[in-house]
Design an enzyme around this catalytic site. Sequence first.
Site, PDB file in Angstrom:
ATOM      1  N   ASN A   1      -3.875   3.364  -7.853  1.00  0.00           N
ATOM      2  CA  ASN A   1      -3.891   4.697  -8.461  1.00  0.00           C
ATOM      3  C   ASN A   1      -2.515   5.208  -8.868  1.00  0.00           C
ATOM      4  O   ASN A   1      -1.492   4.778  -8.340  1.00  0.00           O
ATOM      5  CB  ASN A   1      -4.508   5.699  -7.478  1.00  0.00           C
TER       6      ASN A   1
ATOM      7  N   ASP B   1      -7.941   8.683  -8.560  1.00  0.00           N
ATOM      8  CA  ASP B   1      -7.707   7.644  -7.552  1.00  0.00           C
ATOM      9  C   ASP B   1      -8.553   6.402  -7.800  1.00  0.00           C
ATOM     10  O   ASP B   1      -8.998   5.756  -6.862  1.00  0.00           O
ATOM     11  CB  ASP B   1      -7.960   8.196  -6.132  1.00  0.00           C
TER      12      ASP B   1
ATOM     13  N   ARG C   1     -13.218   0.472  -9.346  1.00  0.00           N
ATOM     14  CA  ARG C   1     -13.495   1.749  -8.679  1.00  0.00           C
ATOM     15  C   ARG C   1     -14.085   2.771  -9.649  1.00  0.00           C
ATOM     16  O   ARG C   1     -14.876   3.628  -9.274  1.00  0.00           O
ATOM     17  CB  ARG C   1     -12.181   2.318  -8.106  1.00  0.00           C
TER      18      ARG C   1
ATOM     19  N   GLU D   1      -0.750   6.999  -1.995  1.00  0.00           N
ATOM     20  CA  GLU D   1      -0.928   8.424  -1.691  1.00  0.00           C
ATOM     21  C   GLU D   1       0.353   9.037  -1.120  1.00  0.00           C
ATOM     22  O   GLU D   1       0.339  10.179  -0.630  1.00  0.00           O
ATOM     23  CB  GLU D   1      -2.070   8.601  -0.680  1.00  0.00           C
TER      24      GLU D   1
ATOM     25  N   SER E   1       0.859  -1.178   0.000  1.00  0.00           N
ATOM     26  CA  SER E   1       0.000   0.000   0.000  1.00  0.00           C
ATOM     27  C   SER E   1       0.897   1.231   0.000  1.00  0.00           C
ATOM     28  O   SER E   1       2.081   1.141   0.311  1.00  0.00           O
ATOM     29  CB  SER E   1      -0.867   0.040   1.257  1.00  0.00           C
ATOM     30  N   GLY E   2       0.298   2.383  -0.308  1.00  0.00           N
ATOM     31  CA  GLY E   2       1.075   3.631  -0.222  1.00  0.00           C
ATOM     32  C   GLY E   2       0.925   4.551  -1.418  1.00  0.00           C
ATOM     33  O   GLY E   2       1.732   5.459  -1.603  1.00  0.00           O
TER      34      GLY E   2
ATOM     35  N   ASP F   1      -8.251   3.189  -8.301  1.00  0.00           N
ATOM     36  CA  ASP F   1      -7.440   1.972  -8.218  1.00  0.00           C
ATOM     37  C   ASP F   1      -8.073   0.815  -9.007  1.00  0.00           C
ATOM     38  O   ASP F   1      -9.293   0.674  -9.011  1.00  0.00           O
ATOM     39  CB  ASP F   1      -7.328   1.495  -6.769  1.00  0.00           C
TER      40      ASP F   1
END
Lengths: 555, 106
Positions: A256, A298, A325, A190, A187-188, A300
């Site tokens: 994203n 965003d 999404r 952002e 994850s990460g 994803d």
Amino acid sequence: MKRAILCAALLALAPFAAQAQSAAELLKASKTTDAVLTYGLGYDLNRFSPLTQINTKTVKKLVPKWSYSLADDQGQESQPIVYKGVMYVTTHKATMALDVNTGRQLWKTAYDYPQEVQRIACCGVTNRGVAIYEGKLFRTTLDAHVVAYDAATGKELWNEEAIPYHDGYTMTVTPLIADGVLILGVSGGEYGIRGFIEGRDPATGKSLWRRYTTAAPDEKGGDTWPGDTAKRGGAPAWLTGSYDPELGLVYWGTGNGGPWNAALRKGANLYICSMLALKPKTGELVWHYQFTPNDPFDYDGVNDPVLTTLKVDGKDRKVLLQANRNGYFYVLDRTNGEFIKGSQFVDKLTWADGLDPKTGVPIRSALTNKVLETGEETEIWPSMLGGKNWAPMAYSPKTGLAYVNSLNMGMKYKIAEADWRRGVMWLEADFAFVLPEDGNAGILRAIDPLTGKSKWTVPVGAPDNGGVLATAGDLVFTGHQTGEFSAYDASNGEKLWSYQTASGIEAPPVTWNQGGKQMVAVVSGFGAVMSMYVPHPVLGTVPKGGSVTVFQLAD
Amino acid sequence: MRLLAVAALALTLAGAALPANAKETFDPAQIAHGKKLFAEICRHCHGANMVNMGGGSFDLRTFPEGQRDRFMNSVTKGKNNMPPHGDVLSQDEIGDLYAYVMGSKP
């Protein structure tokens, strides 16, 4: 004599000690009913159980058997694993083994990590559960470690740092065991990371391969990024993929583009917002399909890639389904990544004017072009949380429908300049949610994969973000933000049963057969992304507190 | 005598050498810098303009006057669900955030 007593004591413990649990068993996970062996109830991630004891007629007699406190007030997204009478469940800070007959704790192993890591979790502090293999449990941690425990005792066997969290990486994903390889993603997106998926040796934890999910300038696809923007280009891989053992391919979605302001990274940006087909032993990329090139909002592409066979134009096709999404429901040929069909599954979608019918490439709307060109605040649907967020869907081969916790929210989005700082959120955009006038930010849908149309819908008010379970008993189970855990008739969406758990539900339910009794379990515990960002009035009323509850039919 | 004790207590509770009812004033440049930092680092949990969205974070609009030390400590070291930020923000920057939080109240 002493030894004899010791042996007897060990034998008595044996039913609770996980036996070596093999690759052959994992291959049969979706047909296995006396255990929950994998994330998604099988490698195909169908979340469909052939069990029928609990069905549309008997479900009204469903009652709680026990509940267990997770002793944690963060968002709980853990899917229980059940093997030989033991349930394994996680929080961000512990892994636990419970006796499924009594609900009593067999062992609990804490995991400590630096508190500053919580700053790097964009969307809440959580964990999604363990994988089990050869008597070991595997999990990821918020500080981007991968840990193995002895399933019988909870003793830590190895602990490997996947990557330093200081650079903006965290991990919440449930690992996947495919062809003897432990596979996970980061994850990460952002935080200016460069995403990756990794294969490790389950015996030692050593890395076997790493597949970065943004193409560097000297790699194939590197020309889809300006300059060196791929280095902080995002494409995290934070949800578990599926596996087709016959084709020998693992399917894993990517997230994203980073930063959110797509004008700063003009180009398709491979492989953001894509589905990747990888060989599990080597990580070799066999094919890719990009859902949202140059992702502006965003969107994803990490949502669960569900595997099944569908009749398309009279021919059986091995397909991969995804409720993306971006508001479109995709059907891909999983042998080669060919686009078969993409259909809007949400009611309101303004970021695109549709998909190219041949390639599936989205046709950006004038609104999207405007916000990217001017940076001015513009209302866009769906919001950056998508038409469906992480909540895994269920697919019933019996009804041919996908059961999806969909979202119905828009956002006011604008470009906002920001300086990159190591390990700090970096969006270059700003947003505020727009809720629908009728308050139904969440809608449970039964979707026809090939048309995207809903056979039935159940508006649920708050934006639900737990998972769905379908059964051959013609039931659909899901939990709500209100804490209610409900069962619906799979054919028409009629609510047949519900039970109020202690907090809001953000986790996927499971079911299995325990000595002739069908059991259903769900983790409850409000928190994570919805609690942080969404101003829905219901969410402010939900108490925190993690727990597991197990249900069975009353005698 | 009792009055003195009350005043002393008020000073102690306030944690700063300010009379409990005095309004702090801030340099507009500090507030402006704090606003920028807030947008980059705090906003995603505490909400645009400090209107926290899901209720999962402290409502900064209710942060009391005269408790600068508490603010500095909470941001630096973390508190409850608030993670520490002392490794990414300098004390001057956290001071600017305090100026924004307190100085832009209506």
